[in-house]
Design an enzyme around this catalytic site. Structure first.
Site, PDB file in Angstrom:
ATOM      1  N   SER A 262      21.812   1.542   3.426  1.00  0.00           N
ATOM      2  CA  SER A 262      22.662   2.213   4.403  1.00  0.00           C
ATOM      3  C   SER A 262      22.946   3.629   3.939  1.00  0.00           C
ATOM      4  O   SER A 262      22.737   3.970   2.773  1.00  0.00           O
ATOM      5  CB  SER A 262      23.972   1.447   4.590  1.00  0.00           C
ATOM      6  N   LYS A 263      23.446   4.445   4.870  1.00  0.00           N
ATOM      7  CA  LYS A 263      23.687   5.841   4.504  1.00  0.00           C
ATOM      8  C   LYS A 263      24.782   5.973   3.443  1.00  0.00           C
ATOM      9  O   LYS A 263      24.835   6.955   2.722  1.00  0.00           O
ATOM     10  CB  LYS A 263      24.008   6.678   5.737  1.00  0.00           C
ATOM     11  N   ARG A 264      25.607   4.960   3.328  1.00  0.00           N
ATOM     12  CA  ARG A 264      26.666   4.997   2.300  1.00  0.00           C
ATOM     13  C   ARG A 264      26.145   4.612   0.914  1.00  0.00           C
ATOM     14  O   ARG A 264      26.799   4.839  -0.088  1.00  0.00           O
ATOM     15  CB  ARG A 264      27.811   4.046   2.658  1.00  0.00           C
ATOM     16  N   ASP A 265      24.976   3.976   0.879  1.00  0.00           N
ATOM     17  CA  ASP A 265      24.449   3.523  -0.417  1.00  0.00           C
ATOM     18  C   ASP A 265      24.149   4.689  -1.343  1.00  0.00           C
ATOM     19  O   ASP A 265      24.204   4.547  -2.559  1.00  0.00           O
ATOM     20  CB  ASP A 265      23.176   2.687  -0.227  1.00  0.00           C
TER      21      ASP A 265
END
Ligand code: GLU
Length: 503
Positions: A262-265
């Protein structure tokens, strides 16, 4: 023979995640391989999710990656405009066409009525209820209301959507280039909205209308679109159009292999998941890019190409041209591809080593100047040449080797403690003298002195290195001293001797 035309169709709802870049890359490789045309189409019909600057971001990212287009908002072309927000008339026309053919209908249900339908069904134990063949008969639409009433509602300006009428009891088989045949039952599909109350199409309608009008022959896209493809194939059938060939790419997984990346990873694991940086006033929504983190675009492309595809040989390093040559849809894998940050660092290191020194100097010049460091090109070329095998990212060149630009402010304690002997001070002074008098051939001269005086290399060289750089890491000591110059190097050794003397 029919034309090969592919498109990349991002929605400008935010920065382009690395998965989107991979989709663009695979489409690009396939288009180039087949001598086809590659189109950029901006899918910006969802006004609620539109984000300022995202289109520019996407274009700049793809340019940096070396992914080029033949047609698009910038290039123009015979099939434009290439922004969906500028193509509204087409979608309305085909929504009406589907209505007239009996494959779509007006739906007047208000959001409250839709909620009520779901709540009523939930009470009966039917959760995630769909607007479909089972429920449409109880709703307010042009299938349940008579035509006079429908006309009146429309004339009165009642908001409506147009929904696709999914046929009952059919199987739809997608012949997917990656997954083979995938079959969906129409009874599991919902009557998707194709035209919204604001007159804008949804993704599904706009996507197929444009793929048709732009004569797209192959669609390579993320796996998340696979289930929508059954809706898309139905619309092609209803409109009597030939559908493109589809290939759905495997998911990109977290480094652990568990779950979708995910983009938060990126923030979580400390690596970028976006091609270039994206700024935002909200720090939670600001992301560092591969470019800013010190990655070369060639390395990123090589890495991404292998994230879900492999050539079936041992070769790992591929230039873009070689990728075009080697790429084939048949070799795309079905299972999720693990995002391995060590692997991209490895690729980046290989590309840094293979990149000429002049180009590497371009990469670090801004930072050199920001820090007020010595910026003459020959010096910097020699610097990157000595350091290139020792960094994984271009952003590491300077922080890993500030001693090329500044005198060390401290000396590796362990080395000093273990290797420095007071008795050797006269020898170090003599060596400083040799250094100050010789701009070249330092290695032979200093080593000659050590041998001639019956000393061991281990007593002298580590101390000398620490005196020059402060640390035990770094490139060849003598080459480095020659680059710094005899005066500077002997001066550094003298400063070191003074400092240990005081200490
Ligand atoms: N606009 C869609 C997206 O953002 C395009 C999907 C497709 O390629 O059909 O991914």
């Amino acid at each position: 023979m029919s034309k090969v035309r592919l498109r990349f169709a991002p929605s400008p709802t935010g920065p382009l995640h690395i998965g989107g870049v991979r989709t663009a890359l695979y489409n690009y490789l396939y288009a180039r391989k087949r001598g086809g045309t590659f189109v950029l189409r901006i899918e910006d019909t969802d006004q609620t999710r539109y984000m300022e600057g995202a289109e520019e971001y996407i274009i700049e990212s793809l340019k940096w990656c070396g992914i080029t287009f033949d047609e698009g908002p910038e290039q123009g072309g015979d099939y434009g405009p290439y922004r969906q927000s500028e193509r509204k008339d087409h979608y309305q026309k085909y929504a009406m066409e589907l209505l007239n053919r009996g494959h779509a209908y007006y739906a007047f249900d208000t959001p409250e009525e839709l909620d009520k339908m779901r709540a009523d069904l939930a009470e009966k134990g039917i959760h995630s209820a769909k607007y479909n063949y089972e429920t449409r008969g109880n709703m307010r639409n042009s299938l349940t209301l008579d035509s006079e009433e429908v006309n009146k509602l429309i004339d009165d300006g009642t908001p409506y959507t147009i929904r696709l009428k999914i046929p009952q009891d059919e199987s739809i088989t997608i012949k997917d280039g990656v997954r083979g045949e995938v079959t969906f039952q129409t009874n599991e599909l919902d009557d998707k909205v194709i035209l919204k109350a604001d007159g804008m199409p949804t993704y599904h309608l706009a996507n197929i209308v444009d793929d048709h009008l732009m004569e797209i022959s192959h669609v390579i896209r993320g796996e998340e679109w696979l289930s929508s493809t059954s809706h898309h194939l139905l619309m092609y059938r209803f409109l009597e159009w030939k559908a493109p060939l589809y290939a759905h790419l495997p998911l990109i997984l977290k480094p652990s292999g568990k779950g979708k990346l995910s983009k938060r990873d990126g923030a979580k694991f400390g690596f970028p998941v976006f091609p270039i940086s994206w700024d935002s006033d909200n720090p939670e929504d600001a992301f560092t890019g591969f470019r800013e983190d010190g990655f070369l675009p060639e390395a990123l492309m090589n890495f991404l190409a292998f994230l879900g595809w492999n050539p079936g040989t041992e070769q790992e390093m591929f230039s873009m041209d070689e990728l075009v040559e080697a790429f084939s849809v048949e070799k795309i894998v079905k299972s999720g591809a693990r995002f391995d940050f060590d692997k991209i660092k490895w690729f980046n290191q290989q590309y840094i080593i293979a990149t000429d020194d002049d180009t590497l100097v371009d990469q670090i010049m801004d930072e050199v100047r920001e820090r007020g460091y010595r910026d003459d090109r020959d010096f910097l070329k020699a610097f990157v040449g000595m350091m290139k095998e020792r960094v994984e990212k271009t952003s590491e060149f300077i922080p890993n080797a500030t001693y090329f630009f500044e005198r060390p402010v401290s000396y590796d304690e362990k080395t000093v403690r273990k290797k420095f002997k007071e008795d050797n001070v006269p020898h170090f002074k003599a060596i400083s003298e040799i250094i100050s008098q010789n701009n070249s051939g330092l290695a032979d001269k200093v080593k000659g002195y050590i041998k001639d005086n019956g000393l061991g290399f281990g007593q002298i060289l580590p101390v000398l290195r620490v005196a020059i750089t402060g640390s035990m890491q770094g490139p060849d000591l003598f080459e480095m001293m020659e680059l710094l110059g005899s005066e500077e190097s002997s001066e550094r050794l003298n400063i070191f001797l003074e400092s240990v003397n005081q200490g």
